[in-house]
Scaffold this active site. Structure first.
Site, PDB file in Angstrom:
ATOM      1  N   ASP A   1       2.726  11.531   8.805  1.00 57.53           N
ATOM      2  CA  ASP A   1       1.603  11.775   7.895  1.00 57.53           C
ATOM      3  C   ASP A   1       0.240  11.474   8.530  1.00 57.53           C
ATOM      4  OD1 ASP A   1       1.996   9.047   7.882  1.00 57.53           O
ATOM      5  OD2 ASP A   1       2.078   8.838   5.692  1.00 57.53           O
ATOM      6  N   ARG A   2       0.219  10.743   9.647  1.00 60.51           N
ATOM      7  CA  ARG A   2      -1.071  10.439  10.282  1.00 60.51           C
ATOM      8  C   ARG A   2      -1.356  11.414  11.421  1.00 60.51           C
ATOM      9  NH1 ARG A   2      -2.189   4.016  10.724  1.00 60.51           N
ATOM     10  NH2 ARG A   2      -1.812   3.584   8.527  1.00 60.51           N
TER      11      ARG A   2
ATOM     12  N   THR B   1       0.843  -1.204   0.000  1.00 58.74           N
ATOM     13  CA  THR B   1       0.000   0.000   0.000  1.00 58.74           C
ATOM     14  C   THR B   1       0.877   1.254   0.000  1.00 58.74           C
ATOM     15  OG1 THR B   1      -1.538  -1.250   1.398  1.00 58.74           O
ATOM     16  CG2 THR B   1      -1.944   1.096   1.188  1.00 58.74           C
TER      17      THR B   1
ATOM     18  N   LYS C   1      -0.545  12.507   2.950  1.00 61.36           N
ATOM     19  CA  LYS C   1      -1.330  12.937   4.087  1.00 61.36           C
ATOM     20  C   LYS C   1      -0.412  13.677   5.039  1.00 61.36           C
ATOM     21  CE  LYS C   1      -1.193   8.241   5.757  1.00 61.36           C
ATOM     22  NZ  LYS C   1      -1.701   7.000   5.227  1.00 61.36           N
TER      23      LYS C   1
ATOM     24  N   SER D   1      -7.839   5.631   8.354  1.00 60.91           N
ATOM     25  CA  SER D   1      -6.645   5.217   9.077  1.00 60.91           C
ATOM     26  C   SER D   1      -5.844   6.423   9.572  1.00 60.91           C
ATOM     27  CB  SER D   1      -5.792   4.338   8.181  1.00 60.91           C
ATOM     28  OG  SER D   1      -5.538   5.015   6.954  1.00 60.91           O
TER      29      SER D   1
ATOM     30  N   LYS E   1      10.200   4.098   0.025  1.00 60.79           N
ATOM     31  CA  LYS E   1       9.113   4.462  -0.878  1.00 60.79           C
ATOM     32  C   LYS E   1       9.608   5.530  -1.842  1.00 60.79           C
ATOM     33  CE  LYS E   1       5.699   7.197   0.608  1.00 60.79           C
ATOM     34  NZ  LYS E   1       4.460   7.747   1.145  1.00 60.79           N
TER      35      LYS E   1
ATOM     36  N   ASP F   1       2.163  10.098  13.686  1.00 62.81           N
ATOM     37  CA  ASP F   1       2.813   8.780  13.637  1.00 62.81           C
ATOM     38  C   ASP F   1       4.310   8.865  13.326  1.00 62.81           C
ATOM     39  OD1 ASP F   1       2.679   9.430  10.935  1.00 62.81           O
ATOM     40  OD2 ASP F   1       2.403   7.351  10.327  1.00 62.81           O
TER      41      ASP F   1
ATOM     42  N   SER G   1       6.385   4.009   8.374  1.00 59.74           N
ATOM     43  CA  SER G   1       5.232   4.741   8.905  1.00 59.74           C
ATOM     44  C   SER G   1       4.993   4.480  10.389  1.00 59.74           C
ATOM     45  CB  SER G   1       4.004   4.408   8.065  1.00 59.74           C
ATOM     46  OG  SER G   1       2.921   5.208   8.445  1.00 59.74           O
ATOM     47  N   HIS G   2       3.868   3.886  10.695  1.00 57.72           N
ATOM     48  CA  HIS G   2       3.452   3.690  12.093  1.00 57.72           C
ATOM     49  C   HIS G   2       3.910   2.335  12.632  1.00 57.72           C
ATOM     50  CE1 HIS G   2       0.726   2.253   9.111  1.00 57.72           C
ATOM     51  NE2 HIS G   2       0.370   1.303   9.940  1.00 57.72           N
TER      52      HIS G   2
ATOM     53  N   ASP H   1       6.239   8.681  10.692  1.00 61.36           N
ATOM     54  CA  ASP H   1       6.761   9.547   9.629  1.00 61.36           C
ATOM     55  C   ASP H   1       5.970  10.836   9.467  1.00 61.36           C
ATOM     56  OD1 ASP H   1       4.607   8.041   8.684  1.00 61.36           O
ATOM     57  OD2 ASP H   1       5.262   8.231   6.600  1.00 61.36           O
TER      58      ASP H   1
ATOM     59  N   THR I   1      -7.963   2.018  -0.886  1.00 61.70           N
ATOM     60  CA  THR I   1      -7.091   2.344   0.245  1.00 61.70           C
ATOM     61  C   THR I   1      -5.685   2.695  -0.236  1.00 61.70           C
ATOM     62  OG1 THR I   1      -8.319   0.916   1.706  1.00 61.70           O
ATOM     63  CG2 THR I   1      -6.049   1.366   2.321  1.00 61.70           C
TER      64      THR I   1
ATOM     65  N   ARG J   1       7.963  -2.569   2.565  1.00 61.75           N
ATOM     66  CA  ARG J   1       8.154  -2.651   4.030  1.00 61.75           C
ATOM     67  C   ARG J   1       8.527  -4.051   4.423  1.00 61.75           C
ATOM     68  NH1 ARG J   1       3.256   0.797   6.632  1.00 61.75           N
ATOM     69  NH2 ARG J   1       3.730   2.600   5.342  1.00 61.75           N
TER      70      ARG J   1
END
Ligand code: G1P
Ligand code: ZN
Length: 549
Positions: A287-288, A23, A382, A371, A131, A283, A118-119, A285, A350, A27
Site C-alpha cells: 500500500d505504500r 493505527t 492506499k 508516510s 486487520k 512496502d 505492513s512495512h 503489503d 493519521t 500488530r
C-alpha cells in the site's frame, strides 16, 4: 446431496488484554501471535463484532510474511465454525492490501481479513499483524476496532472446526463443511482495475521508448508478482525492471519500507552515476510507495500535491477531482492545489481509516499521507502501484521528467520543505511524559515568538468527522506558524516495542530562487525549536533520530 456440517469445537481461551488494534490493525511480534490461542482469540473477537456474518463471504489474504500460511489455515477453520458462507483467498494465501480492498468492492464481499504488519520487518523474530476491512473495502472504523478490543477483553472461548489443512496453492473451488472456498489468482482483478484508470497504451509507449528506463523495487514483498504482471507483462518494460520481485517470508532480512534508507538498491541506482528515468518502491503489503526521478526524491506530501495538480491528465480523473484529503502531519502542499482549484481539502488524523467516510460520501477523489501513502476513490486503501502508474501516466502525457514537473509545481504553488524524524523504540513512559509536557504548554504557546516564527495555533489535534460526526481526540500536538511553517509531535500507533516518537517539520518557500536548498539546512531552525519545546533528547535518551524520512 446435503453437506454434513462439521462438528464445531469450542475451545477455552486463557484471555488476553493486549489486543487493542492500533493505527492499522493488531500488530505484534510473530512470537506473540504464535502463543497458543492468541490469533484465535482475536479472530473470534472480530467475528463476534460482525452480527450479519452468517452466510456471507469474506476475502482473505496476506503479504506472505512468516506465519501467513499458518494463520490462513486457522482462519479458514474458524470461519467455517462461525457460519461464514464463503472465503475468497489469494493463491498461496497472498493478497496485497489494495488487492483485498479491490476484491471486497468488486465481489460485494461482506469484508476481508488482511494478514500483514505492513512495512515492519518479518521472519520468525519480526512482526505479524491482522486487520479487518469492512464492506466498502476500507479498514474498520474506530467504533468497530474499539468494539473488537472490548470483545477481546471479555471473550473466554472461541469456535473452530477440525479439518485438514486446505491446499491454498491451487486455484479452484473447495469446501470446508458448508463453507465454499475459492482460491483465486491474486493479481488479475487488481490489474484489470488499473487498466480502467490509466492509459496503458500511452504508458507502454513511454516505458518502451529507447531513452526511458525504470527500476521498481518491490522489496522481496507482496507487490513483486503484481509489478511483474503490470509493468513487465502488460506494459512491456524490460524483464528485470522489477527488482527483489519474489515475496519472501522474511523479506530477505530487510525492512520492507519504501524510503531512501531501506530501499537501498533502488536509492543507490537512482542517486548513482547513470540513474534510470523513473524509480519507485512499495512496502511489505503493497500500500505504500516511494517515487524517485534521476537524483531526485519526491516527498510523499509533494507527490500527493503533484497528483492532484495533474489529475486531469489521467483518464480515470479526466472529469476533475471533487476534493482532496491529507492526514494532519502531511505537509500542506496539497492544500495549495485545492485552494487554487477551489475544491475542499480535508485534514484527518493519521491512518487510512479516516479517509473512508470522505471517499464513500463523494467528498474527495484523492488522499494521502506523508508516510508514503497515496490513493483515490478507486478503492479504500492506499495503493502503491497505483501511485507509480499515476506518475508514469503523467510523465507519458507531459513528456518531461519528474524533477522538472516538481520544480514547475513549486514555482506555481511554493515548495513545502519537509522532514519527519522518528525516535523508534524509546521508553514508553518517557515518551508519554514528553507529550504530556507539550500538552501542558499548549495554552501559553499561541502568539509567542519562537526564533523567526510566531505561533499562530497550538493544539492537540481533534478531528470531527463531517460525515458521521464522530470525534477523534489526541491525534497529535500541532505547533503552527501561520502558512510559513509547522511542527507536529505524535506517538506512533503501529510500533510493537516501547514507543516511537514522530516529529514532523515543514516550511514553505515561495521564492523560486530559494527552492533548491538542502532540506535539513532549511529546517534547522525548526529542529532547534522542537528541541526547546519538547526536550526530545532528554526524553528519548537519543542524540538524534533513528530514522529521517
Ligand atoms: C504509520 C504512519 C501512518 C500510516 C500507518 C499505517 O502509523 O505514520 O501514516 O497510516 O503507519 O501504514 P503510525 O506508526 O505513525 O501510527
Ligand atoms: Zn503497508
Amino acid at each position: 446431496m446435503a453437506i454434513e456440517p462439521l462438528p464445531i469445537r469450542t475451545v477455552e481461551s486463557p484471555g488476553f488484554d493486549d489486543q487493542r488494534p492500533g493505527t492499522s490493525g493488531l500488530r505484534k511480534r510473530v512470537t506473540v501471535f504464535q502463543a497458543p490461542h492468541y490469533l484465535e482469540h482475536f479472530v473470534q473477537s472480530i467475528f463476534d463484532c460482525l452480527p450479519d456474518l452468517n452466510g456471507k463471504t469474506l476475502v482473505l489474504g496476506g503479504d506472505g510474511r512468516f506465519f501467513n500460511r499458518e494463520a490462513i489455515q486457522t482462519i479458514i477453520r474458524m470461519a467455517a465454525a462461525n457460519g461464514v458462507g464463503g472465503l475468497l483467498i489469494g493463491c498461496g494465501g497472498l493478497l496485497s492490501t489494495p488487492a483485498v480492498s479491490c476484491l471486497i468492492r468488486k465481489t460485494g464481499a461482506h469484508g476481508g481479513i488482511v494478514l500483514s504488519a505492513s512495512h515492519n520487518p518479518g521472519g520468525p523474530d519480526g512482526d505479524f499483524g491482522i486487520k479487518y476491512n469492512v464492506g466498502n473495502g476500507g479498514p474498520a472504523p474506530e467504533r468497530l476496532t474499539d468494539a473488537i478490543f472490548a470483545r477481546s477483553r471479555e471473550l473466554s472461548a472461541y469456535r473452530i472446526v477440525d479439518s485438514p489443512d486446505l491446499d491454498i496453492d491451487r486455484q479452484g473451488v473447495d469446501r470446508v463443511g458448508a463453507m465454499e472456498i475459492r482460491i483465486i489468482d491474486p493479481v488479475t482483478d487488481y490489474a484489470a482495475l488499473m487498466e480502467t484508470i490509466f492509459d496503458f497504451d500511452r504508458i507502454r509507449d513511454l516505458v518502451t521508448a529507447p531513452d526511458f528506463s525504470m527500476m521498481i523495487d518491490t522489496m522481496h514483498a507482496i507487490t513483486g508478482p503484481y509489478a511483474r504482471e503490470i509493468f513487465e507483462n502488460r506494459l512491456g518494460a524490460a524483464p528485470g525492471t522489477v527488482i527483489n520481485a519474489i515475496p519472501k517470508p522474511d523479506f530477505g532480512g530487510q525492512h520492507p519500507d519504501p524510503n531512501l534508507t531501506h530501499a537501498r538498491a533502488l536509492a543507490a541506482a537512482m542517486f548513482g552515476p547513470s540513474p534510470p528515468s523513473f524509480g519507485a518502491a512499495s512496502d511489505g503489503d503493497g500500500d505504500r510507495n516511494m517515487i524517485l526521478g534521476p537524483r531526485f526524491f519526491v516527498t510523499p506530501s509533494d507527490s500527493l500535491a503533484a497528483l492532484a495538480a495533474n489529475a486531469e491528465l489521467v483518464p480515470g480523473y479526466a472529469a476533475g477531482i471533487v476534493g482532496v484529503a491529507r492526514s494532519m502531519p502531511t505537509s500542506r502542499a496539497v492544500d495549495a492545489v485545492a485552494q487554487r482549484r477551489k475544491i475542499p481539502c480535508y485534514e484527518t488524523p493519521t491512518g487510512w481509516k479516516f479517509f473512508g467516510n470522505l471517499l464513500d460520501d463523494g467528498r474527495i477523489s484523492l488522499c494521502g499521507e506523508e508516510s508514503f501513502g497515496t490513493s483515490s476513490d478507486h478503492l479504500r486503501e492506499k495503493d502503491g502501484l497505483w501511485a507509480m502508474l499515476f506518475w508514469l501516466n503523467i510523465l507519458a502525457v507531459r513528456g518531461i521528467g519528474i524533477a522538472e514537473i516538481m520544480r514547475e509545481h513549486w514555482r506555481e504553488f511554493g515548495r513545502c520543505y519537509y522532514a519527519r524524524h522518528d525516535y523508534e523504540s524509546i521508553d514508553a513512559a518517557a515518551a508519554g511524559r514528553l507529550i504530556e509536557r507539550l500538552r501542558a504548554r499548549i495554552p501559553a504557546l499561541a502568539g509567542s515568538q519562537l526564533g523567526d516564527f510566531t505561533v499562530t495555533l497550538a493544539d492537540d489535534f481533534c478531528y470531527a468527522d463531517p460525515v458521521d460526526n464522530s470525534r477523534s481526540e489526541h491525534q497529535g500536538i500541532r505547533v503552527v506558524f501561520g502558512d510559513d511553517a509547522r511542527i507536529v509531535f505524535r506517538l506512533s500507533g503501529t510500533g510493537t516495542a516501547g514507543a516511537t516518537l514522530r516529529v514532523y517539520y515543514e516550511r514553505l518557500e515561495v521564492r523560486p530562487q530559494n527552492q533548491d536548498e538542502d532540506v535539513h539546512r532549511v529546517l534547522a531552525q525548526l529542529y532547534a525549536i522542537a528541541e526547546s519545546l519538547a526536550a526530545i533528547r532528554e526524553h528519548s535518551g537519543r542524540d538524534q533520530p533513528s530514522l529521517i524520512t
